[in-house]
Write a protein that holds these residues in place. Sequence first.
Motif, PDB file in Angstrom:
ATOM      1  N   SER A 126       0.828  -1.214   0.000  1.00  0.00           N
ATOM      2  CA  SER A 126       0.000   0.000   0.000  1.00  0.00           C
ATOM      3  C   SER A 126       0.859   1.259   0.000  1.00  0.00           C
ATOM      4  CB  SER A 126      -0.923   0.006   1.228  1.00  0.00           C
ATOM      5  OG  SER A 126      -0.211   0.255   2.436  1.00  0.00           O
ATOM      6  N   ILE A 127       2.052   1.181   0.580  1.00  0.00           N
ATOM      7  CA  ILE A 127       2.979   2.312   0.586  1.00  0.00           C
ATOM      8  C   ILE A 127       3.717   2.397  -0.745  1.00  0.00           C
ATOM      9  CG2 ILE A 127       4.989   3.325   1.702  1.00  0.00           C
ATOM     10  CD1 ILE A 127       2.486   3.326   3.451  1.00  0.00           C
ATOM     11  N   VAL A 128       4.206   1.250  -1.211  1.00  0.00           N
ATOM     12  CA  VAL A 128       5.017   1.224  -2.432  1.00  0.00           C
ATOM     13  C   VAL A 128       4.225   1.694  -3.641  1.00  0.00           C
ATOM     14  CG1 VAL A 128       6.230  -0.296  -4.044  1.00  0.00           C
ATOM     15  CG2 VAL A 128       6.581  -0.555  -1.580  1.00  0.00           C
ATOM     16  N   VAL A 129       2.954   1.307  -3.733  1.00  0.00           N
ATOM     17  CA  VAL A 129       2.158   1.662  -4.902  1.00  0.00           C
ATOM     18  C   VAL A 129       1.969   3.175  -4.995  1.00  0.00           C
ATOM     19  CG1 VAL A 129      -0.135   1.529  -3.815  1.00  0.00           C
ATOM     20  CG2 VAL A 129       0.126   0.969  -6.242  1.00  0.00           C
ATOM     21  N   GLN A 130       2.026   3.864  -3.866  1.00  0.00           N
ATOM     22  CA  GLN A 130       1.896   5.326  -3.865  1.00  0.00           C
ATOM     23  C   GLN A 130       3.221   6.029  -4.144  1.00  0.00           C
ATOM     24  OE1 GLN A 130      -0.680   6.971  -0.543  1.00  0.00           O
ATOM     25  NE2 GLN A 130      -0.537   4.846   0.172  1.00  0.00           N
ATOM     26  N   ASP A 131       4.329   5.338  -3.882  1.00  0.00           N
ATOM     27  CA  ASP A 131       5.645   5.968  -4.003  1.00  0.00           C
ATOM     28  C   ASP A 131       6.676   4.921  -4.405  1.00  0.00           C
ATOM     29  OD1 ASP A 131       7.825   7.671  -3.827  1.00  0.00           O
ATOM     30  OD2 ASP A 131       7.935   7.597  -1.635  1.00  0.00           O
ATOM     31  N   PRO A 132       6.605   4.414  -5.635  1.00  0.00           N
ATOM     32  CA  PRO A 132       7.466   3.292  -6.033  1.00  0.00           C
ATOM     33  C   PRO A 132       8.954   3.611  -6.030  1.00  0.00           C
ATOM     34  CG  PRO A 132       6.282   4.182  -7.928  1.00  0.00           C
ATOM     35  CD  PRO A 132       5.677   4.811  -6.715  1.00  0.00           C
ATOM     36  N   LEU A 133       9.338   4.874  -6.208  1.00  0.00           N
ATOM     37  CA  LEU A 133      10.760   5.232  -6.293  1.00  0.00           C
ATOM     38  C   LEU A 133      11.282   5.906  -5.023  1.00  0.00           C
ATOM     39  CD1 LEU A 133      10.958   6.486  -9.993  1.00  0.00           C
ATOM     40  CD2 LEU A 133      11.382   4.196  -9.072  1.00  0.00           C
ATOM     41  N   GLU A 134      10.516   5.814  -3.939  1.00  0.00           N
ATOM     42  CA  GLU A 134      10.942   6.316  -2.636  1.00  0.00           C
ATOM     43  C   GLU A 134      11.301   7.799  -2.676  1.00  0.00           C
ATOM     44  OE1 GLU A 134      13.338   4.246   1.025  1.00  0.00           O
ATOM     45  OE2 GLU A 134      14.453   4.520  -0.828  1.00  0.00           O
ATOM     46  N   SER A 135      10.420   8.590  -3.246  1.00  0.00           N
ATOM     47  CA  SER A 135      10.652  10.029  -3.293  1.00  0.00           C
ATOM     48  C   SER A 135       9.898  10.779  -2.210  1.00  0.00           C
ATOM     49  CB  SER A 135      10.230  10.575  -4.665  1.00  0.00           C
ATOM     50  OG  SER A 135       8.862  10.294  -4.921  1.00  0.00           O
ATOM     51  N   VAL A 144      19.330  12.020   8.328  1.00  0.00           N
ATOM     52  CA  VAL A 144      17.877  12.143   8.441  1.00  0.00           C
ATOM     53  C   VAL A 144      17.302  10.899   9.106  1.00  0.00           C
ATOM     54  CG1 VAL A 144      15.697  12.336   7.160  1.00  0.00           C
ATOM     55  CG2 VAL A 144      17.716  13.629   6.410  1.00  0.00           C
ATOM     56  N   LEU A 145      16.436  11.111  10.097  1.00  0.00           N
ATOM     57  CA  LEU A 145      15.713  10.023  10.746  1.00  0.00           C
ATOM     58  C   LEU A 145      14.221  10.144  10.464  1.00  0.00           C
ATOM     59  CD1 LEU A 145      17.261   9.718  14.340  1.00  0.00           C
ATOM     60  CD2 LEU A 145      17.954   8.571  12.240  1.00  0.00           C
ATOM     61  N   ILE A 146      13.532   8.997  10.533  1.00  0.00           N
ATOM     62  CA  ILE A 146      12.073   8.965  10.454  1.00  0.00           C
ATOM     63  C   ILE A 146      11.540   8.912  11.887  1.00  0.00           C
ATOM     64  CG2 ILE A 146      10.061   7.731   9.588  1.00  0.00           C
ATOM     65  CD1 ILE A 146      11.876   8.898   7.402  1.00  0.00           C
ATOM     66  N   PRO A 147      10.870   9.965  12.366  1.00  0.00           N
ATOM     67  CA  PRO A 147      10.405   9.976  13.755  1.00  0.00           C
ATOM     68  C   PRO A 147       8.964   9.465  13.882  1.00  0.00           C
ATOM     69  CG  PRO A 147      10.149  12.153  12.816  1.00  0.00           C
ATOM     70  CD  PRO A 147      10.690  11.270  11.707  1.00  0.00           C
ATOM     71  N   LEU A 193       6.534   9.330   0.527  1.00  0.00           N
ATOM     72  CA  LEU A 193       5.895   8.502   1.552  1.00  0.00           C
ATOM     73  C   LEU A 193       6.669   7.244   1.891  1.00  0.00           C
ATOM     74  CD1 LEU A 193       3.395   7.841   3.326  1.00  0.00           C
ATOM     75  CD2 LEU A 193       2.384   6.742   1.306  1.00  0.00           C
ATOM     76  N   ARG A 194       7.249   6.592   0.898  1.00  0.00           N
ATOM     77  CA  ARG A 194       7.910   5.312   1.133  1.00  0.00           C
ATOM     78  C   ARG A 194       9.066   5.404   2.109  1.00  0.00           C
ATOM     79  NH1 ARG A 194       9.763   0.978  -3.611  1.00  0.00           N
ATOM     80  NH2 ARG A 194      10.656  -0.566  -2.195  1.00  0.00           N
ATOM     81  N   ARG A 195       9.560   6.617   2.329  1.00  0.00           N
ATOM     82  CA  ARG A 195      10.683   6.764   3.252  1.00  0.00           C
ATOM     83  C   ARG A 195      10.332   6.327   4.672  1.00  0.00           C
ATOM     84  NH1 ARG A 195      12.524  12.854   2.066  1.00  0.00           N
ATOM     85  NH2 ARG A 195      10.253  13.050   2.003  1.00  0.00           N
TER      86      ARG A 195
END
Length: 334
Positions: free
Chosen positions: A194-203, A300-303, A205-207
């Motif tokens: 569900s995450i990948v389909v919205q942001d396949p190249l990690e630009s 960079v961290l994901i909080p 949300l996928r982060r």
Amino acid sequence: MAYDRLFVLCDAVVAEQHAERLAPICAITAPEDWHMVSGGEDLKLWQNCPPVWQWLSERGASRHSILLCIGGGTVTDFGGFVASVYKRGIRTINLSTTLMGMVDASVGGKTGIDFSGIKNEIGSFHQPKAVFCDCAFLTTLPDRERLSGYAEVMKHALLIGQEAWQEAVSFDLFSDDLVVWESIVARNVAFKESIVVQDPLESGLRRILNLGHTIGHAVESLSLRLLQENAISHGHAVMIGLISELYHSVLTHGLPRDILFTLVSWSKEYYPPFFFTCKQYPELTAYCHKDKKNKKGKIVLIPLRGVGQVGEPTEISEEIVHECLDFYREMLGG
């Protein structure tokens, strides 16, 4: 799916332990169209790529062929990369045989090999045409690999929400109930997809899927350098990263402390401490600077603000990284 030839890149241990399960694939392929490899991080090295390209070329693989990758996350990472550049890209199918592969590595199209001691420094986005997960393979999975994969389950639970989190921390991960495992795998695959389909190249949300991985990958790289074949698993390193990075979230984003200490207590039950000292902080920080999420030289961290509540990617200083590592060492690392 039309194709001219099917080639199989397979973990040799899986082929030996699950010969009967793989028999239908053997029946439609020639023995020469199978290439056996040894799974594990040592596979993901540049020098292992040319022999596979040579094999594909000699066996007449074309751009209309398919490479079936059978094994854990290192096999699908490696196989996906090799396929992505052979004849400018041939299609792949992943048959995941480890928990890490099922819930994370084989889904999403990230491929890669390690370079200069840095995890996945060289790679590509190359989406597999299909991914198959058969939990029967988990029956022969060593405890170390089950623990490794379950770290990603815990990460996903922190991102999904309270119900998933409570189920993850209370589940007996050494259970052999395949029905339950199928449910766990299905939920984790569905979430990641569900995450990948919205942001396949990690630009964008996928982060969020990199939660715990900035420090986790650094710890893994240090472990690989120090311990080589005895290095801690990827999932063990991610667990260290999750604990360290959630400490930062407690300090700066209001993450409830009980979430962090629940994770610490749970980790103590399953993962041995990984020992390092402050003298190794410069090396760990240097690895953090190599992380692909970074911008303009900043780590960079994901909080997290709470379970299922992700904050915006946050730039941190080297001193903050050291504080996070201090916390892990005080809690688990000596």
